[in-house]
Design a protein around this motif. Sequence first.
Motif, PDB file in Angstrom:
ATOM      1  N   ASN A 108       0.829  -1.211   0.000  1.00 22.41           N
ATOM      2  CA  ASN A 108       0.000   0.000   0.000  1.00 22.41           C
ATOM      3  C   ASN A 108       0.860   1.256   0.000  1.00 22.41           C
ATOM      4  O   ASN A 108       0.547   2.232  -0.684  1.00 22.41           O
ATOM      5  CB  ASN A 108      -0.948   0.005   1.204  1.00 22.41           C
ATOM      6  CG  ASN A 108      -2.028  -1.050   1.102  1.00 22.41           C
ATOM      7  OD1 ASN A 108      -2.377  -1.502   0.005  1.00 22.41           O
ATOM      8  ND2 ASN A 108      -2.558  -1.455   2.233  1.00 22.41           N
ATOM      9  N   GLU A 110       3.929   1.426  -1.203  1.00 27.50           N
ATOM     10  CA  GLU A 110       4.538   1.493  -2.538  1.00 27.50           C
ATOM     11  C   GLU A 110       3.567   2.100  -3.545  1.00 27.50           C
ATOM     12  O   GLU A 110       3.959   2.928  -4.369  1.00 27.50           O
ATOM     13  CB  GLU A 110       4.953   0.101  -3.006  1.00 27.50           C
ATOM     14  CG  GLU A 110       6.118  -0.489  -2.255  1.00 27.50           C
ATOM     15  CD  GLU A 110       6.358  -1.947  -2.610  1.00 27.50           C
ATOM     16  OE1 GLU A 110       7.538  -2.326  -2.681  1.00 27.50           O
ATOM     17  OE2 GLU A 110       5.374  -2.692  -2.829  1.00 27.50           O
ATOM     18  N   GLU A 111       2.311   1.669  -3.481  1.00 26.65           N
ATOM     19  CA  GLU A 111       1.298   2.232  -4.387  1.00 26.65           C
ATOM     20  C   GLU A 111       1.148   3.730  -4.173  1.00 26.65           C
ATOM     21  O   GLU A 111       1.063   4.501  -5.142  1.00 26.65           O
ATOM     22  CB  GLU A 111      -0.045   1.536  -4.188  1.00 26.65           C
ATOM     23  CG  GLU A 111      -0.101   0.142  -4.757  1.00 26.65           C
ATOM     24  CD  GLU A 111      -1.429  -0.548  -4.500  1.00 26.65           C
ATOM     25  OE1 GLU A 111      -2.445   0.154  -4.240  1.00 26.65           O
ATOM     26  OE2 GLU A 111      -1.454  -1.789  -4.544  1.00 26.65           O
ATOM     27  N   LYS A 112       1.116   4.139  -2.921  1.00 28.63           N
ATOM     28  CA  LYS A 112       0.997   5.566  -2.594  1.00 28.63           C
ATOM     29  C   LYS A 112       2.185   6.353  -3.161  1.00 28.63           C
ATOM     30  O   LYS A 112       2.012   7.429  -3.724  1.00 28.63           O
ATOM     31  CB  LYS A 112       0.912   5.731  -1.071  1.00 28.63           C
ATOM     32  CG  LYS A 112       0.675   7.128  -0.596  1.00 28.63           C
ATOM     33  CD  LYS A 112       0.553   7.158   0.919  1.00 28.63           C
ATOM     34  CE  LYS A 112       0.443   8.570   1.430  1.00 28.63           C
ATOM     35  NZ  LYS A 112       0.383   8.616   2.904  1.00 28.63           N
ATOM     36  N   LEU A 114       4.127   5.465  -5.728  1.00 30.67           N
ATOM     37  CA  LEU A 114       4.017   5.510  -7.187  1.00 30.67           C
ATOM     38  C   LEU A 114       2.963   6.511  -7.640  1.00 30.67           C
ATOM     39  O   LEU A 114       3.153   7.224  -8.630  1.00 30.67           O
ATOM     40  CB  LEU A 114       3.703   4.126  -7.754  1.00 30.67           C
ATOM     41  CG  LEU A 114       4.866   3.163  -7.840  1.00 30.67           C
ATOM     42  CD1 LEU A 114       4.386   1.792  -8.306  1.00 30.67           C
ATOM     43  CD2 LEU A 114       5.952   3.681  -8.767  1.00 30.67           C
ATOM     44  N   GLU A 115       1.855   6.573  -6.919  1.00 33.13           N
ATOM     45  CA  GLU A 115       0.781   7.503  -7.275  1.00 33.13           C
ATOM     46  C   GLU A 115       1.177   8.958  -7.078  1.00 33.13           C
ATOM     47  O   GLU A 115       0.517   9.855  -7.601  1.00 33.13           O
ATOM     48  CB  GLU A 115      -0.480   7.178  -6.479  1.00 33.13           C
ATOM     49  CG  GLU A 115      -1.147   5.895  -6.942  1.00 33.13           C
ATOM     50  CD  GLU A 115      -2.272   5.436  -6.025  1.00 33.13           C
ATOM     51  OE1 GLU A 115      -2.501   6.063  -4.960  1.00 33.13           O
ATOM     52  OE2 GLU A 115      -2.912   4.426  -6.378  1.00 33.13           O
ATOM     53  N   SER A 116       2.261   9.202  -6.348  1.00 34.58           N
ATOM     54  CA  SER A 116       2.721  10.580  -6.165  1.00 34.58           C
ATOM     55  C   SER A 116       3.400  11.113  -7.422  1.00 34.58           C
ATOM     56  O   SER A 116       3.693  12.298  -7.514  1.00 34.58           O
ATOM     57  CB  SER A 116       3.652  10.689  -4.950  1.00 34.58           C
ATOM     58  OG  SER A 116       4.916  10.107  -5.217  1.00 34.58           O
ATOM     59  N   THR A 118       3.264  11.286 -11.785  1.00 39.41           N
ATOM     60  CA  THR A 118       2.280  11.213 -12.866  1.00 39.41           C
ATOM     61  C   THR A 118       2.451   9.904 -13.626  1.00 39.41           C
ATOM     62  O   THR A 118       3.510   9.262 -13.561  1.00 39.41           O
ATOM     63  CB  THR A 118       2.449  12.383 -13.857  1.00 39.41           C
ATOM     64  OG1 THR A 118       3.707  12.221 -14.540  1.00 39.41           O
ATOM     65  CG2 THR A 118       2.393  13.743 -13.158  1.00 39.41           C
ATOM     66  N   ALA A 119       1.416   9.536 -14.372  1.00 34.46           N
ATOM     67  CA  ALA A 119       1.478   8.321 -15.191  1.00 34.46           C
ATOM     68  C   ALA A 119       2.630   8.418 -16.185  1.00 34.46           C
ATOM     69  O   ALA A 119       3.336   7.431 -16.428  1.00 34.46           O
ATOM     70  CB  ALA A 119       0.159   8.094 -15.912  1.00 34.46           C
ATOM     71  N   ARG A 122       5.915   7.804 -14.327  1.00 30.62           N
ATOM     72  CA  ARG A 122       6.065   6.375 -14.022  1.00 30.62           C
ATOM     73  C   ARG A 122       6.440   5.599 -15.274  1.00 30.62           C
ATOM     74  O   ARG A 122       7.349   4.767 -15.248  1.00 30.62           O
ATOM     75  CB  ARG A 122       4.779   5.817 -13.407  1.00 30.62           C
ATOM     76  CG  ARG A 122       4.484   6.354 -12.033  1.00 30.62           C
ATOM     77  CD  ARG A 122       3.348   5.611 -11.351  1.00 30.62           C
ATOM     78  NE  ARG A 122       2.112   5.539 -12.097  1.00 30.62           N
ATOM     79  CZ  ARG A 122       1.085   6.390 -11.973  1.00 30.62           C
ATOM     80  NH1 ARG A 122       1.164   7.393 -11.117  1.00 30.62           N
ATOM     81  NH2 ARG A 122      -0.015   6.220 -12.669  1.00 30.62           N
TER      82      ARG A 122
END
Length: 148
Positions: A108, A110-112, A114-116, A118-119, A122
């Motif tokens: 969770n 790690e997801e947070k 990565l979400e910080s 932009t697509a 990433r």
Amino acid sequence: MNQELEKWNRLIKRQDELYHQCAKKAGLADAQFWVLYALCETNQALCQNTFCENWCYSKQTVNTAVANLEKMGLVYLTFAEGSRKQKDLRLTVQGEQFCDIHIRSLQNIEEKVLESFTAAERDSFFRFLEGLLCTLEQELSQTPDAKA
């Protein structure tokens, strides 16, 4: 260029150390941690051979990790459907609970993280890293004394 290589290697080691500390806090060896991590990631049975291939671990290391995880009551092995050789790895109820605390909470985070980004950031990062690793593998495979 030497400073860039040093920085690259220090960053890789820093990442390795972060995950090593997560494993240590959970009371796990690194290979045990990554087996559980992969089980949580797939959220289904995991073939040991597939894990070895995808996560770059030797069969011996994984067999030892799995044996220890079994002793801890976190995983169990079953024969894959239609196979008398291939074994699938699954979490026990205790393993699910352990993973909720030690693995899924990390995933969770790690997801947070990565979400910080932009697509596009990433995507660019993953394309760069994959290209870098593929090029390194290719170069190492052509060097007789430094095979990957």
